[in-house]
Design a protein around this motif. Structure first.
Motif, PDB file in Angstrom:
ATOM      1  N   ASP A 250      -7.075  -1.770  -1.213  1.00 28.79           N
ATOM      2  CA  ASP A 250      -6.368  -2.965  -0.340  1.00 28.79           C
ATOM      3  C   ASP A 250      -7.339  -3.951   0.127  1.00 28.79           C
ATOM      4  O   ASP A 250      -7.079  -4.960  -0.048  1.00 28.79           O
TER       5      ASP A 250
ATOM      6  N   ASP B 156       0.816  -1.352  -0.070  1.00 28.30           N
ATOM      7  CA  ASP B 156      -0.069   0.017  -0.029  1.00 28.30           C
ATOM      8  C   ASP B 156       0.908   1.257   0.181  1.00 28.30           C
ATOM      9  O   ASP B 156       1.606   1.576   0.973  1.00 28.30           O
TER      10      ASP B 156
ATOM     11  N   VAL C 282       1.484   6.904   4.584  1.00 34.71           N
ATOM     12  CA  VAL C 282       0.227   7.152   4.103  1.00 34.71           C
ATOM     13  C   VAL C 282      -0.324   8.548   3.880  1.00 34.71           C
ATOM     14  O   VAL C 282      -1.260   8.946   3.676  1.00 34.71           O
TER      15      VAL C 282
ATOM     16  N   ASN D  83      -7.216   2.691   1.336  1.00 36.32           N
ATOM     17  CA  ASN D  83      -7.662   1.481   1.788  1.00 36.32           C
ATOM     18  C   ASN D  83      -8.848   0.774   0.929  1.00 36.32           C
ATOM     19  O   ASN D  83      -8.940  -0.499   1.025  1.00 36.32           O
TER      20      ASN D  83
ATOM     21  N   SER E 216      -4.851   5.144   6.970  1.00 36.40           N
ATOM     22  CA  SER E 216      -5.017   6.224   6.008  1.00 36.40           C
ATOM     23  C   SER E 216      -5.969   7.087   6.609  1.00 36.40           C
ATOM     24  O   SER E 216      -5.919   8.337   6.302  1.00 36.40           O
TER      25      SER E 216
ATOM     26  N   CYS F  75     -10.630   7.501   3.857  1.00 32.88           N
ATOM     27  CA  CYS F  75     -10.483   6.117   4.260  1.00 32.88           C
ATOM     28  C   CYS F  75     -11.601   5.537   3.441  1.00 32.88           C
ATOM     29  O   CYS F  75     -12.770   5.812   3.381  1.00 32.88           O
TER      30      CYS F  75
ATOM     31  N   GLU G 226      -1.863  -1.907   5.598  1.00 27.95           N
ATOM     32  CA  GLU G 226      -1.366  -0.463   5.688  1.00 27.95           C
ATOM     33  C   GLU G 226      -0.051  -0.413   6.138  1.00 27.95           C
ATOM     34  O   GLU G 226       0.372  -1.268   7.336  1.00 27.95           O
TER      35      GLU G 226
END
Ligand code: SF4
Lengths: 172, 179, 360
Positions: free
Chosen positions: B34, B26, C40, B31, C356, C64, C17
């Motif tokens: 992901d 990532d 991020v 997200n 994130s 997000c 992440e």
């Protein structure tokens, strides 16, 4: 025109006392918001207790600094580091000080361009290099290039994305 | 030229394009992509039935799935993950922001696209792309695994610049109703 | 006794992440942890100050991808306060419906990842299978699976027509059947209970001191839930916070599991009220605004806070986003010291970190 209800303005020197009083009354620190304002900064501290909110406002002139409220709210160090880095407000007395490198500096193995992004980019641009060259690692004194990987940039206003925060220009 | 050696090489090339193991990195996305990549491996889409396994160790991976617009801090990590992978390898950029920055293009801290950092072979469009499209992107990258990148370039085979760009399907085109 | 500093991350298999934790170990026990962020960070707050109010909405939804509805609703609410408009009742119910569905999908996602972290692959896969049914509901109502973009300034962009209601109810039934199927593996499972009990304990007073939010705080016995402030349709659909007192990873699992049931109930009630409800979808919001406003919502991970300052320009002067994980990160730093190295992934995962969000 809407203003925040329950918002008290205090001086930067009186901030710690006011915060201490709220801490004593079991108010929870929600967060702080820092706004660059008239060459200085305006900082709002937001508190909550039982679905009620209350705010403290301080104004810091250019060249001044805000005291850290870490003594009363230990978890405040993250937001204070963030204010110091992203809005440039000096915060005095930080318990954990990332020295402006919480988010934006970039680190890597030996041979990568180090240092805060603004400096790195302006140094690169002065040398006439593009951003791809910023990320060429050097192994044994030899640059290891990503080969013919450059994807042609779509035409964009020249400042977009290249400058440091805040100078990348507004939208047309 | 035929013979046992050529047969052996043909067999190796064919085997390399089966059961790709993927490494997911990532690069600062939201997200969305992901979790769709993880979804691709889950029971409904079940990429695992094709032998696709998500591994954490770049040394074992064949295909690097990258999401996100890349910033200066994770660029170094992405590059080192890529460098650790053994040839032959391929890179699939998942999502609009891995392609060119997407919705974040112009934001202060991003580089805008991972194509500037690693040689991308397949771009999968979408924000986020559906798992079917991610699977399609992985499958599009499979033929590239037959030969190491240097051999591909020397023999004029598919080169990093012959980028596969998946076209949006009919049902994925969003039409804004008039009025 | 030797002291070792171990970098944990940034690329590692427990989280999708990148985050780095610099762990100082004494033999196998953690004594200190310092987070390294920035992998991020995109600068969304600064970018939001350059775009017009309505164009900020898609940008902030992508803070997000998991709780994008929460970000959109929180930002829209702040702008609505600035504009001084009331949004129609239909839009409030729709927002609640999609918001609660987001909570179901987010909690299932987390439960699956927790299963993965403790080596319970069957739980991982089953949770994500049930989650697919939730995503089907998003597809049916909004046309996308993850980032659905249904919120508009002043209301909602999409409607749920009455003709769609039977499909959605059938979908909700399917989700509930799936949930009933995995329930024995969550609450009744000894494997889960033994692996999670006593990991990453946060006592109630520490939770209060650090100002934790969301399921992490509720698992430590703090009864806080922003939905009680009655945003969206929660004035007519009240919620009682789900509270547990264990304060460990097991209590957090139980809180999230019970919240899934609670959210399913809210979805159904919102649908009931939407049936045959006439009314517009959105109120007009002027493009130029003045003043400052805050707004709070209960995102799946806890309280999400927006502060928007407007100075009479077509774009906001400042958008400040305080995300739940930003508040809960302090919990990680307080519970890691004293933890066994092998428990670090589980303890970290138990607060449901979303980086994130944290770094924006
Ligand atoms: S392409 Fe869209 S969904 Fe994917 S990471 Fe970027 S913003 Fe998120």
């Amino acid at each position: 025109m809407s203003r925040l209800p329950d918002c008290t303005t205090v001086s930067p020197e009186g901030l710690l006392d006011a915060v201490g009083a709220l801490r004593h009354d079991d108010w929870r620190l929600v967060t702080a918001s820092c706004v660059p304002h008239r060459a200085g900064w305006m900082v709002l501290y937001h508190f909550e207790r039982g679905e009620r909110l209350q705010h403290l406002r301080i104004e810091v002139p250019a060249g001044g600094s805000a005291p850290s409220i870490g003594a009363h709210y230990g978890a405040a160090f993250l937001v204070e580091n963030e204010m110091a880095e992203l809005q440039g407000l000096p915060v005095s007395g930080l318990a954990i000080d990332y020295r402006g490198r919480l988010y934006r500096d970039f680190d890597g193995p030996e041979g990568w361009v180090h240092g805060p992004r603004g400096e790195a980019i302006s140094a690169l641009e002065a040398a006439g290099l593009t951003r791809l060259d910023a990320c060429v690692p050097v192994v044994d004194g030899r640059e290891v290039r990503a080969g013919t990987t450059r994807v042609p940039e779509p035409p964009e206003p020249s400042t977009n994305g290249h400058g440091a925060a805040g100078e990348a220009g507004g939208r047309p | 030229m035929r013979g046992p050696r050529a047969l052996w090489q043909a067999w190796v090339r064919r085997s390399r394009t089966k059961s790709p193991w993927i490494v997911h990195f990532d690069c600062g996305g939201c997200n969305g992509c992901d979790i769709e990549i993880l979804d691709t491996l889950m029971p409904r889409f079940s990429a695992e039935r094709f032998g696709v396994i998500n591994v954490g160790d770049p040394r074992q991976g064949d295909i690097l799935l990258v999401t996100g617009p890349a910033n200066l801090r994770n660029a170094a990590v992405l590059r080192s993950v890529y460098d650790q992978m053994a040839e032959p390898k391929a890179v699939v950029a998942v999502g609009s922001c891995a392609a060119h920055g997407g919705v974040f293009r112009g934001a202060p801290n991003i580089l805008g696209g991972v194509g500037e950092l690693v040689p991308v072979d397949v771009f999968v469009p979408g924000c986020p792309p559906t798992p079917e499209r991610i699977l399609e992107g992985v499958i599009a990258a499979l033929p590239l695994l037959a030969e190491p990148r240097t051999a591909r370039q020397a023999t004029g085979g598919p080169s990093p610049m012959s980028i596969v760009m998946l076209e949006p399907r009919e049902e994925e085109v969003v039409r804004v109703p008039a009025s | 006794m030797t002291r070792t500093v171990v970098p944990f991350g940034p690329q590692h298999p427990v989280l999708a992440e990148p985050i780095q934790l610099e762990l100082t170990l004494e033999d196998e026990v953690v004594v200190d942890a310092i987070p390294g962020l920035g992998y991020v960070h995109r600068g969304i707050e600064a970018e939001a100050e350059r775009r017009p109010y309505d164009e900020d909405l898609p940008l902030l939804e992508r803070v997000c991808g998991i709780c994008s509805v929460a970000h959109a609703v929180a930002y829209a609410q702040a702008v609505e306060v600035l504009a001084g408009v009331e949004i129609p009742r239909r839009a409030r119910l729709l927002r609640t419906f999609w918001f609660e569905l987001t909570r179901v999908h987010s909690h299932l996602l987390w439960l699956g990842l927790a299963g993965d972290a403790i080596g319970f692959e069957a739980l991982f896969q089953s949770c994500w299978r049930v989650r697919e049914d939730v995503l089907d509901l998003f597809t049916a109502t909004a046309g996308n699976r993850v980032i659905i973009g249904v919120t508009a300034l002043g209301g909602c962009r999409r409607d749920i027509p009455d003709t769609l209601q039977p499909t959605i109810r059938a979908g909700l039934d399917a989700v509930e059947r799936g949930l009933a199927g995995i329930a024995p593996f969550v609450l009744g499972s000894e494997a889960v209970a033994r692996r999670l009990a006593g990991v990453g304990v946060i006592p109630r007073n520490v939770a209060l001191d650090l100002g934790l939010v969301g399921p992490t705080a509720r698992a430590s016995g703090v009864a806080m839930d922003v939905r009680r402030s009655g945003y969206a349709a929660h004035d007519e659909l009240p919620v009682e916070p789900v509270v547990e007192t264990g304060g460990d990873a097991l209590a957090r699992t139980v809180v999230r599991w019970r919240e899934i049931g609670e959210s399913m109930r809210l979805c159904r009630e919102a649908l009931d009220r939407l049936h045959r409800l006439p009314g517009p979808l959105a109120t007009r919001v002027p493009p130029v605004l003045h003043g400052e406003a805050i707004s709070r919502v209960e995102a799946p991970r806890g309280e999400l806070f927006y502060y928007v300052l407007a100075d009479g320009e077509p774009h906001p002067t400042r958008v400040r986003v305080r995300t739940p994980t930003f508040a809960n990160l302090a919990a990680v730093l307080s519970m890691l010291p004293g933890t066994q190295m092998a428990n670090v992934p589980v303890a970290l995962l138990s607060i449901d970190p979303c980086l994130s969000c944290t770094e924006r």
